[in-house]
Design a protein around this motif. Structure first.
Motif, PDB file in Angstrom:
ATOM      1  N   GLU A  85      45.829  30.339  30.866  1.00  0.00           N
ATOM      2  CA  GLU A  85      45.451  29.542  32.070  1.00  0.00           C
ATOM      3  C   GLU A  85      46.702  28.181  31.822  1.00  0.00           C
ATOM      4  OE1 GLU A  85      43.576  29.725  34.829  1.00  0.00           O
ATOM      5  OE2 GLU A  85      42.946  31.792  34.345  1.00  0.00           O
ATOM      6  N   LEU A 141      47.345  24.716  33.762  1.00  0.00           N
ATOM      7  CA  LEU A 141      46.969  23.406  34.563  1.00  0.00           C
ATOM      8  C   LEU A 141      48.185  22.328  34.729  1.00  0.00           C
ATOM      9  CD1 LEU A 141      44.548  22.627  36.208  1.00  0.00           C
ATOM     10  CD2 LEU A 141      43.598  21.260  34.246  1.00  0.00           C
ATOM     11  N   LEU A 162      38.377  22.264  32.058  1.00  0.00           N
ATOM     12  CA  LEU A 162      38.627  23.061  32.889  1.00  0.00           C
ATOM     13  C   LEU A 162      39.412  24.562  32.544  1.00  0.00           C
ATOM     14  CD1 LEU A 162      38.477  23.127  36.023  1.00  0.00           C
ATOM     15  CD2 LEU A 162      40.775  22.300  35.965  1.00  0.00           C
ATOM     16  N   ARG A 167      38.046  28.381  32.714  1.00  0.00           N
ATOM     17  CA  ARG A 167      38.857  29.053  33.482  1.00  0.00           C
ATOM     18  C   ARG A 167      39.250  30.421  32.414  1.00  0.00           C
ATOM     19  NH1 ARG A 167      43.313  26.677  36.888  1.00  0.00           N
ATOM     20  NH2 ARG A 167      42.398  25.785  38.647  1.00  0.00           N
ATOM     21  N   GLN A 224      36.249  33.223  40.312  1.00  0.00           N
ATOM     22  CA  GLN A 224      35.933  31.991  41.226  1.00  0.00           C
ATOM     23  C   GLN A 224      34.591  32.049  41.581  1.00  0.00           C
ATOM     24  OE1 GLN A 224      38.026  29.008  41.187  1.00  0.00           O
ATOM     25  NE2 GLN A 224      39.214  30.157  39.583  1.00  0.00           N
ATOM     26  N   LEU A 240      30.918  28.767  40.356  1.00  0.00           N
ATOM     27  CA  LEU A 240      31.519  27.498  39.763  1.00  0.00           C
ATOM     28  C   LEU A 240      30.494  26.389  39.686  1.00  0.00           C
ATOM     29  CD1 LEU A 240      34.095  27.729  42.498  1.00  0.00           C
ATOM     30  CD2 LEU A 240      34.581  28.346  40.241  1.00  0.00           C
ATOM     31  N   VAL A 299      30.293  21.838  39.018  1.00  0.00           N
ATOM     32  CA  VAL A 299      31.006  20.700  39.263  1.00  0.00           C
ATOM     33  C   VAL A 299      31.375  19.981  37.822  1.00  0.00           C
ATOM     34  CG1 VAL A 299      30.831  18.177  40.019  1.00  0.00           C
ATOM     35  CG2 VAL A 299      29.774  20.410  41.515  1.00  0.00           C
ATOM     36  N   VAL A 316      36.143  14.593  41.206  1.00  0.00           N
ATOM     37  CA  VAL A 316      35.614  15.861  40.649  1.00  0.00           C
ATOM     38  C   VAL A 316      36.382  17.176  41.227  1.00  0.00           C
ATOM     39  CG1 VAL A 316      33.291  16.947  41.414  1.00  0.00           C
ATOM     40  CG2 VAL A 316      33.404  14.505  41.493  1.00  0.00           C
ATOM     41  N   VAL A 317      36.097  18.104  40.106  1.00  0.00           N
ATOM     42  CA  VAL A 317      36.761  19.390  40.538  1.00  0.00           C
ATOM     43  C   VAL A 317      35.664  20.493  40.234  1.00  0.00           C
ATOM     44  CG1 VAL A 317      38.906  18.598  40.101  1.00  0.00           C
ATOM     45  CG2 VAL A 317      37.730  19.674  38.209  1.00  0.00           C
ATOM     46  N   LEU A 318      36.003  21.526  40.902  1.00  0.00           N
ATOM     47  CA  LEU A 318      34.879  22.833  40.636  1.00  0.00           C
ATOM     48  C   LEU A 318      35.835  23.731  39.516  1.00  0.00           C
ATOM     49  CD1 LEU A 318      34.054  23.817  44.207  1.00  0.00           C
ATOM     50  CD2 LEU A 318      32.670  22.559  42.624  1.00  0.00           C
ATOM     51  N   THR A 341      47.314  31.920  37.715  1.00  0.00           N
ATOM     52  CA  THR A 341      46.540  30.904  37.496  1.00  0.00           C
ATOM     53  C   THR A 341      46.061  30.007  39.008  1.00  0.00           C
ATOM     54  OG1 THR A 341      47.345  30.031  35.412  1.00  0.00           O
ATOM     55  CG2 THR A 341      46.126  28.460  36.610  1.00  0.00           C
ATOM     56  N   PRO A 342      44.715  30.029  39.192  1.00  0.00           N
ATOM     57  CA  PRO A 342      44.547  29.636  40.701  1.00  0.00           C
ATOM     58  C   PRO A 342      44.844  28.081  40.588  1.00  0.00           C
ATOM     59  CG  PRO A 342      42.776  30.109  39.567  1.00  0.00           C
ATOM     60  CD  PRO A 342      43.672  30.512  38.701  1.00  0.00           C
ATOM     61  N   VAL A 388      43.722  24.011  41.191  1.00  0.00           N
ATOM     62  CA  VAL A 388      42.482  23.314  41.008  1.00  0.00           C
ATOM     63  C   VAL A 388      41.720  23.060  42.248  1.00  0.00           C
ATOM     64  CG1 VAL A 388      41.532  21.212  40.116  1.00  0.00           C
ATOM     65  CG2 VAL A 388      43.575  22.125  39.129  1.00  0.00           C
ATOM     66  N   ARG A 389      40.583  23.589  42.120  1.00  0.00           N
ATOM     67  CA  ARG A 389      39.639  23.335  43.384  1.00  0.00           C
ATOM     68  C   ARG A 389      38.974  22.191  43.316  1.00  0.00           C
ATOM     69  NH1 ARG A 389      36.271  28.784  44.879  1.00  0.00           N
ATOM     70  NH2 ARG A 389      35.744  27.481  46.677  1.00  0.00           N
ATOM     71  N   ARG A 390      39.310  21.080  44.149  1.00  0.00           N
ATOM     72  CA  ARG A 390      38.764  19.866  44.062  1.00  0.00           C
ATOM     73  C   ARG A 390      37.774  19.644  45.079  1.00  0.00           C
ATOM     74  NH1 ARG A 390      41.812  16.646  40.986  1.00  0.00           N
ATOM     75  NH2 ARG A 390      43.759  17.420  40.528  1.00  0.00           N
ATOM     76  N   VAL A 391      36.839  18.879  44.755  1.00  0.00           N
ATOM     77  CA  VAL A 391      35.688  18.309  45.656  1.00  0.00           C
ATOM     78  C   VAL A 391      36.026  17.246  46.633  1.00  0.00           C
ATOM     79  CG1 VAL A 391      33.152  17.673  45.876  1.00  0.00           C
ATOM     80  CG2 VAL A 391      33.914  19.257  44.096  1.00  0.00           C
TER      81      VAL A 391
END
Lengths: 391, 81
Positions: free
Chosen positions: A238, A240, A257, A261, A365, A368, A370, A384-386, B2-3, B5-8
């Motif tokens: 993974e 990032l 994170l 993942r 996914q 999830l 927070v 904040v990310v999921l 890799t997906p 990042v899912r941000r809120v």
């Protein structure tokens, strides 16, 4: 018969952008950020000017003022080396990874696949590699390595035993981790050829050099241990990309994170992690890579994170991208029974099972949670990310 | 693969009618009756992707509380919630 494949100056060639660059002038690998200021691998032109690997930068530049230092790129080197190993495995070989630049395999079982003779196996290896390599063969790993080091780039060489090893330099012992430090000590005694070492009484060598001496003496007689081929596995990683150079708490959140993942990947199939590699592209250029072998196979996100964060603390500069790759796997994590009948454990077990089923249906996914990535950021969407839910 | 990042709270584009000084008068068709606060965010000015936003926290006629901003680099209006 064991076949050894040597790719000389592999890390330097990758970092310089290809083998052609090695012919352009004296080159050397610059030290990795945060490491001792010593040059790494050097090109033939630099070697001719008296520059040697492990030399201080100041001394190297004094000897070769035109020396060009190339930023080390351990991540690209590891990726390229993995491709080489996969290509060797594609000829049907069970390959032992002897470290970047050296790989060995047993040719015995491959004869039937490639025409029966050693030459046919070597030819198949060369055509799979698609790279200039030195290939040698011998009855043991060390004989094959010596043969490969003496081989021309297009013609394989064979060393059949101790008799043919006698003229080879003791510096070849550096290829074996157990004897890597001996060549310098042997040179102080005037022992420069393997034949000189083999002629000494075994007991005397053992008295002076200990366990490493015995290993070296056995190697000089052509005896070596069995190959330990690696187990090819599907890479799971993974990555990032960090929007700007990250360090400190941002990096810790990024690691959290990545671990979540990775554990949510369906390819993992419930297996535990035995070893992982953490790598980063640094903001100031170059890359950083650390391999972490866990004391026991782990599947718990918190424990994996704890082990990895100790290595992440060694990161020498802010990172632009962080990658976590699973390298070795352990058995599937057993469903541990709680010592006492505790409702909390039962609930956690049911939740885990439900998440597993949900992911099987809807992908990693699906469940999830927070994660506070940068809680103090002035930019709201960065706070904040999921991340995949892991207990 | 890799997906991303899912941000809120990732910003979404909104239609804004702005008045003098850039003050929002209407957001996605809802009339704005009050501006609670306005502030400027400048960040990553040292990078190749600098960020300049003029934020407005506004109250709609229906009583909704919105945070919208105008992207002063790329243009356009966006809302966080």
């Amino acid at each position: 018969m064991v076949v050894a494949v040597i790719l000389p100056r592999f890390p330097l060639a990758i970092a310089a952008g290809g083998r052609a660059a090695l012919a352009e002038g004296p080159l050397a690998l610059a030290p990795e950020p945060g490491r001792a200021p010593l040059v790494g691998e050097v090109s033939a032109a630099a070697e001719a000017l008296g520059v040697a690997p492990g030399m201080k930068i100041s001394e190297a530049l004094a000897r070769a003022p035109a020396l060009k230092l190339i930023a080390a790129d351990p991540v690209a080197v590891a990726d390229a080396w993995e491709k080489v190993l996969v290509r060797l495995e594609s000829v049907g070989a069970e390959v032992e990874d002897g470290g970047v630049g050296l790989a060995c395999f047993e040719a015995g079982g491959l004869g039937g696949l490639h025409g029966g003779s050693l030459d046919a196996v070597v030819k198949a290896t060369r055509s799979a590699l698609k790279l200039p390599a030195r290939i040698g063969a011998g009855p043991s790993r060390f004989c094959a390595v010596v043969a490969a080091s003496q081989a021309r780039s297009r013609r394989p060489s064979v060393v059949n035993g101790a008799d043919q090893l006698s003229g080879a330099p003791v510096t070849l012992l550096a290829h074996n981790p157990a004897t890597a430090k001996l060549p310098e000590q042997l040179a102080r005694f005037g022992i420069t050829a393997l034949g000189q070492l083999a002629a000494l009484p075994r007991d005397s060598v053992a008295d002076r050099f200990g366990r490493a001496g015995i290993a070296a003496w056995e190697l000089a007689h052509g005896n070596d241990g069995p190959l330990r081929p690696r187990r090819p596995s599907e890479p799971i990683d993974e990555t990032l990309t960090l929007t700007e150079s990250a360090s400190g708490p941002q990096l810790a959140s990024a690691l959290e994170l990545l671990v979540d993942r990775l554990l949510a990947r369906s390819e993992l199939g419930g297996r535990t992690l035995r070893a992982a590699t953490l790598s980063a592209h640094l903001a100031e250029g170059g890359t950083w890579r650390e391999r972490v072998v866990f004391r026991e196979p782990l599947s718990d996100a918190f424990r994996i994170r704890t082990a990895l964060s100790l290595r992440l603390a060694l990161l020498p500069a802010p990172a632009q991208a962080l990658r976590l790759a699973a390298e070795q796997f352990g058995p599937a994590a057993p469903a541990a029974e709680a010592l006492f009948d505790d409702a909390k454990f039962r609930r956690a077990g049911r939740l885990s099972e439900a998440i597993g089923q949900l992911r099987a249906l809807a992908g990693p996914q699906a469940a999830l949670r927070v994660l506070l990535a940068e809680p103090d950021s002035r930019i709201p969407e960065r706070r904040v990310v999921l991340t995949p839910y892991e207990r | 693969m890799t997906p991303a990042v899912r941000r809120v709270g990732a910003p979404r584009p909104v239609r804004v009618c702005a008045g003098a000084g850039g003050r929002p008068l209407e957001v996605d068709g809802s009339e704005i009756v009050a501006v609670r606060e306005s502030w400027l965010v400048e960040d990553r000015w040292w990078s190749e992707a600098p960020l300049r936003r003029r934020y407005w926290e506004v109250v709609t006629l229906a009583g909704g509380d919105l945070v919208v901003y105008r992207d002063l680099v790329g243009g356009g209006w966006f809302a966080h919630r």
